[in-house]
Design a protein around this motif. Structure first.
Motif, PDB file in Angstrom:
ATOM      1  N   ASP A  35       2.349 -61.489  19.483  1.00  0.00           N
ATOM      2  CA  ASP A  35       1.552 -60.625  20.348  1.00  0.00           C
ATOM      3  C   ASP A  35       1.783 -61.038  21.798  1.00  0.00           C
ATOM      4  O   ASP A  35       1.248 -62.047  22.253  1.00  0.00           O
ATOM      5  N   ILE A  36       2.576 -60.262  22.527  1.00  0.00           N
ATOM      6  CA  ILE A  36       2.903 -60.646  23.901  1.00  0.00           C
ATOM      7  C   ILE A  36       1.760 -60.355  24.873  1.00  0.00           C
ATOM      8  O   ILE A  36       1.864 -60.679  26.046  1.00  0.00           O
ATOM      9  N   SER A  37       0.653 -59.778  24.391  1.00  0.00           N
ATOM     10  CA  SER A  37      -0.486 -59.539  25.282  1.00  0.00           C
ATOM     11  C   SER A  37      -1.117 -60.858  25.726  1.00  0.00           C
ATOM     12  O   SER A  37      -1.860 -60.897  26.701  1.00  0.00           O
ATOM     13  N   TYR A  38      -0.821 -61.949  25.024  1.00  0.00           N
ATOM     14  CA  TYR A  38      -1.321 -63.262  25.426  1.00  0.00           C
ATOM     15  C   TYR A  38      -0.512 -63.837  26.583  1.00  0.00           C
ATOM     16  O   TYR A  38      -0.932 -64.789  27.230  1.00  0.00           O
ATOM     17  N   LEU A  39       0.653 -63.264  26.833  1.00  0.00           N
ATOM     18  CA  LEU A  39       1.490 -63.719  27.933  1.00  0.00           C
ATOM     19  C   LEU A  39       1.133 -62.965  29.208  1.00  0.00           C
ATOM     20  O   LEU A  39       0.641 -61.842  29.162  1.00  0.00           O
ATOM     21  N   GLN A  40       1.375 -63.581  30.338  1.00  0.00           N
ATOM     22  CA  GLN A  40       1.072 -62.970  31.614  1.00  0.00           C
ATOM     23  C   GLN A  40       2.360 -62.452  32.241  1.00  0.00           C
ATOM     24  O   GLN A  40       3.365 -63.159  32.275  1.00  0.00           O
ATOM     25  N   LYS A  41       2.320 -61.215  32.714  1.00  0.00           N
ATOM     26  CA  LYS A  41       3.487 -60.664  33.396  1.00  0.00           C
ATOM     27  C   LYS A  41       3.663 -61.412  34.706  1.00  0.00           C
ATOM     28  O   LYS A  41       2.694 -61.738  35.382  1.00  0.00           O
ATOM     29  N   ILE A  42       4.894 -61.700  35.053  1.00  0.00           N
ATOM     30  CA  ILE A  42       5.185 -62.460  36.269  1.00  0.00           C
ATOM     31  C   ILE A  42       4.668 -61.729  37.500  1.00  0.00           C
ATOM     32  O   ILE A  42       4.152 -62.338  38.423  1.00  0.00           O
ATOM     33  N   ALA A  86      13.266 -63.559  33.750  1.00  0.00           N
ATOM     34  CA  ALA A  86      12.025 -63.611  32.984  1.00  0.00           C
ATOM     35  C   ALA A  86      11.071 -62.502  33.402  1.00  0.00           C
ATOM     36  O   ALA A  86      11.042 -62.099  34.564  1.00  0.00           O
ATOM     37  N   MET A  87      10.289 -62.030  32.447  1.00  0.00           N
ATOM     38  CA  MET A  87       9.275 -61.017  32.696  1.00  0.00           C
ATOM     39  C   MET A  87       7.881 -61.527  32.373  1.00  0.00           C
ATOM     40  O   MET A  87       6.904 -60.996  32.872  1.00  0.00           O
ATOM     41  N   PHE A  88       7.779 -62.552  31.528  1.00  0.00           N
ATOM     42  CA  PHE A  88       6.496 -63.056  31.069  1.00  0.00           C
ATOM     43  C   PHE A  88       6.422 -64.574  31.201  1.00  0.00           C
ATOM     44  O   PHE A  88       7.431 -65.250  31.078  1.00  0.00           O
ATOM     45  N   CYS A  89       5.198 -65.068  31.425  1.00  0.00           N
ATOM     46  CA  CYS A  89       4.951 -66.511  31.447  1.00  0.00           C
ATOM     47  C   CYS A  89       3.722 -66.795  30.587  1.00  0.00           C
ATOM     48  O   CYS A  89       2.862 -65.935  30.418  1.00  0.00           O
ATOM     49  N   ILE A  90       3.659 -68.005  30.077  1.00  0.00           N
ATOM     50  CA  ILE A  90       2.448 -68.442  29.399  1.00  0.00           C
ATOM     51  C   ILE A  90       1.413 -68.701  30.481  1.00  0.00           C
ATOM     52  O   ILE A  90       1.711 -69.353  31.485  1.00  0.00           O
ATOM     53  N   LYS A  91       0.211 -68.187  30.298  1.00  0.00           N
ATOM     54  CA  LYS A  91      -0.830 -68.341  31.309  1.00  0.00           C
ATOM     55  C   LYS A  91      -1.074 -69.817  31.588  1.00  0.00           C
ATOM     56  O   LYS A  91      -1.234 -70.619  30.679  1.00  0.00           O
TER      57      LYS A  91
END
Length: 56
Positions: free
Chosen positions: A34-41, A12-17
């Motif tokens: 829009d993946i800008s809403y996701l947080q990078k791990i 995984a690279m992204f998580c939901i905040k």
């Protein structure tokens, strides 16, 4: 510890905040417009490290 995508189980690279739901790059793009809403791990790991260091 490597987090895995909840859909395909790739790294995984992204998580939901504020959540433990994580996604690889491909699944994140496919399921979120829009993946800008996701947080990078990496970002969440850095924040956790700062909290731990401040308490030590």
């Amino acid at each position: 510890m490597v987090k895995k995508c909840i859909i395909c189980e790739k790294e995984a690279m992204f998580c939901i905040k504020g959540s433990s739901e994580c996604y690889c790059h491909d699944c994140a793009i496919e399921h979120f417009s829009d993946i800008s809403y996701l947080q990078k791990i990496e970002e969440s790991a850095k924040k956790l490290k700062k909290v731990i260091e401040s308490r030590a």
